[in-house]
Design a protein around this motif. Sequence first.
Motif, PDB file in Angstrom:
ATOM      1  N   LEU A  18       0.852  -1.185   0.000  1.00  0.00           N
ATOM      2  CA  LEU A  18       0.000   0.000   0.000  1.00  0.00           C
ATOM      3  C   LEU A  18       0.887   1.234   0.000  1.00  0.00           C
ATOM      4  N   THR A  19       0.659   2.115  -0.956  1.00  0.00           N
ATOM      5  CA  THR A  19       1.372   3.389  -1.023  1.00  0.00           C
ATOM      6  C   THR A  19       0.415   4.474  -0.540  1.00  0.00           C
ATOM      7  N   VAL A  20       0.876   5.276   0.421  1.00  0.00           N
ATOM      8  CA  VAL A  20       0.054   6.328   1.025  1.00  0.00           C
ATOM      9  C   VAL A  20       0.910   7.567   1.252  1.00  0.00           C
ATOM     10  N   LEU A  21       0.258   8.658   1.569  1.00  0.00           N
ATOM     11  CA  LEU A  21       0.991   9.843   2.005  1.00  0.00           C
ATOM     12  C   LEU A  21       1.399   9.668   3.461  1.00  0.00           C
ATOM     13  N   ALA A  22       2.557  10.204   3.806  1.00  0.00           N
ATOM     14  CA  ALA A  22       3.048  10.136   5.182  1.00  0.00           C
ATOM     15  C   ALA A  22       2.352  11.215   6.005  1.00  0.00           C
ATOM     16  N   VAL A  23       1.155  10.880   6.445  1.00  0.00           N
ATOM     17  CA  VAL A  23       0.356  11.748   7.311  1.00  0.00           C
ATOM     18  C   VAL A  23      -0.183  10.883   8.454  1.00  0.00           C
ATOM     19  N   PRO A  24      -0.539  11.493   9.582  1.00  0.00           N
ATOM     20  CA  PRO A  24      -0.964  10.695  10.740  1.00  0.00           C
ATOM     21  C   PRO A  24      -2.077   9.686  10.455  1.00  0.00           C
ATOM     22  N   SER A  25      -3.034  10.010   9.611  1.00  0.00           N
ATOM     23  CA  SER A  25      -4.126   9.071   9.335  1.00  0.00           C
ATOM     24  C   SER A  25      -3.645   7.802   8.625  1.00  0.00           C
TER      25      SER A  25
END
Length: 138
Positions: A18-25
């Motif tokens: 899974l590729t995601v943005l590095a944000v708390p959520s």
Amino acid sequence: MNDLEFVTSAHGIPEVRLTVLAVPSSVVLARELVRYTLTNWGFDREVVDDASLVMSEIVSNAVAAAHGHRIRLGCALREGAPLLECWDPAPDLPVRCPPSLTAENGRGLAIVSALAKETGTRPSATGEGKVVWALMHA
């Protein structure tokens, strides 16, 4: 922005990425990815819970190191045990420091080390950033 992949290696080993943005959520997404994947692979609740916590800690560090950039999470099997990975573009390796008694953070790597069979880091295949990994108990 989120990119989910289910793959099987040439040796028949399943992997979820899974590729995601590095944000708390993204920490919540990482925890649920591990929980869903390992439950469907037939692991017992203790392994699933420990692995979910370990991935949360690893991804929390990636969010702090590379906030706002893409990070890539992986969950695979190695010798029948869950292998958790998180790539981020920051070159700095995580450092385990003793937290003060009143600190609200700084215990993540200790938690990872306590719950995982093995842990480590390696340079990414592209030379950009690093991969932090944890091999869990089966």
